[in-house]
Design a protein around this motif. Structure first.
Motif, short mmCIF file in Angstrom:
data_model
loop_
_atom_site.label_atom_id
_atom_site.label_comp_id
_atom_site.label_asym_id
_atom_site.label_seq_id
_atom_site.Cartn_x
_atom_site.Cartn_y
_atom_site.Cartn_z
N GLU A 196 -28.54 -8.15 -12.72
CA GLU A 196 -27.29 -7.82 -13.43
C GLU A 196 -27.44 -6.56 -14.28
O GLU A 196 -26.47 -6.12 -14.89
CB GLU A 196 -26.86 -8.98 -14.32
CG GLU A 196 -26.45 -10.22 -13.58
CD GLU A 196 -25.09 -10.09 -12.93
OE1 GLU A 196 -24.17 -9.52 -13.56
OE2 GLU A 196 -24.95 -10.54 -11.79
N GLY A 197 -28.63 -6.03 -14.37
CA GLY A 197 -28.85 -4.84 -15.19
C GLY A 197 -28.95 -5.15 -16.68
O GLY A 197 -28.73 -4.28 -17.52
N GLY A 198 -29.28 -6.40 -16.99
CA GLY A 198 -29.42 -6.81 -18.39
C GLY A 198 -30.66 -6.23 -19.03
O GLY A 198 -31.63 -5.88 -18.36
N LYS A 199 -30.63 -6.15 -20.34
CA LYS A 199 -31.79 -5.64 -21.09
C LYS A 199 -32.95 -6.63 -21.00
O LYS A 199 -32.75 -7.83 -20.85
CB LYS A 199 -31.39 -5.41 -22.54
CG LYS A 199 -30.31 -4.36 -22.70
CD LYS A 199 -30.45 -3.69 -24.03
CE LYS A 199 -29.39 -2.63 -24.16
NZ LYS A 199 -29.88 -1.31 -23.99
N GLU A 200 -34.14 -6.11 -21.11
CA GLU A 200 -35.35 -6.92 -21.03
C GLU A 200 -35.35 -8.02 -22.08
O GLU A 200 -35.78 -9.14 -21.83
CB GLU A 200 -36.60 -6.04 -21.18
CG GLU A 200 -37.90 -6.79 -21.12
CD GLU A 200 -38.14 -7.52 -19.80
OE1 GLU A 200 -38.75 -8.61 -19.83
OE2 GLU A 200 -37.69 -7.02 -18.75
N ASN A 201 -34.86 -7.71 -23.29
CA ASN A 201 -34.85 -8.69 -24.38
C ASN A 201 -33.50 -9.41 -24.49
O ASN A 201 -33.14 -9.88 -25.56
CB ASN A 201 -35.21 -8.02 -25.70
CG ASN A 201 -34.22 -6.91 -26.06
OD1 ASN A 201 -33.42 -6.48 -25.23
ND2 ASN A 201 -34.30 -6.44 -27.29
#
Length: 183
Positions: A121-126
């Protein structure tokens, strides 16, 4: 940017939103009353309107229903969602109910995400999605900026505004405009 600055900027962007009258949203009963959430899952059309908190405690059966609707849809994986996230959604949803004079569902576009789904989904690592502390929501009446103002008002976590949805989480308090980010 603090919460007050965020709310002022969001209002200046042309999305005025009224604060419900104190008669309808007294602080002495707002968090003590039964807490109802009405959520609809965008991809499946699944919908629950349940009391997840009653008598000062979580109603486990309805809590499980909410965890299910907030599951990782792509992996069909359900986890225990953070109750503080549910409380944040409740607070904002009850606010919109006071403004509209009737309850309406919030559409869930994303809840919990596995590591793989988050990456896809292209979410941030954190991302708080991976920790069952985040939801992306839409509303048929309110714009993403207006929903962000409602969520941000409570100062209970992160709020991000995107073109077609609003991110809310129960992590640390922060605000961002992700509308220019490709998703």
């Amino acid at each position: 940017m603090n919460r007050r600055e965020f709310l002022c900027r969001a209002g200046a962007a042309g999305a005025a939103l009224l604060v419900p009258s104190i008669a309808g949203a007294r602080t002495d009963d707002y968090w003590v009353r039964d807490r109802v959430l009405w959520l609809r899952r965008q991809e499946t059309g699944e919908e629950y309107r349940v009391v997840y908190w009653s008598g000062g405690q979580v109603d486990y059966n309805n809590y499980v229903r909410l965890c299910y609707i907030l599951r990782d849809q792509q992996k069909s994986q359900t986890v225990m969602m953070d109750v503080n996230l549910l409380n944040l959604l409740y607070g904002a949803q009850y606010w919109q109910e006071l403004l509209l004079g009737r309850p309406t569902p919030w559409v869930i576009t994303s809840g919990y995400r596995t590591e793989e789904t988050n990456r896809k989904e292209g979410g941030k690592e954190n991302s708080e999605h991976k920790h069952a502390k985040a939801a992306d929501v839409k509303h048929d009446v309110y714009t993403p900026t207006q929903v962000a103002k409602m969520l941000g008002f409570f100062g209970m976590g992160g709020v991000g505004v995107y073109d077609t949805f609003t991110h809310g989480d129960s992590g640390r308090v922060r605000f961002w405009d992700g509308s220019k980010r490709k998703r």
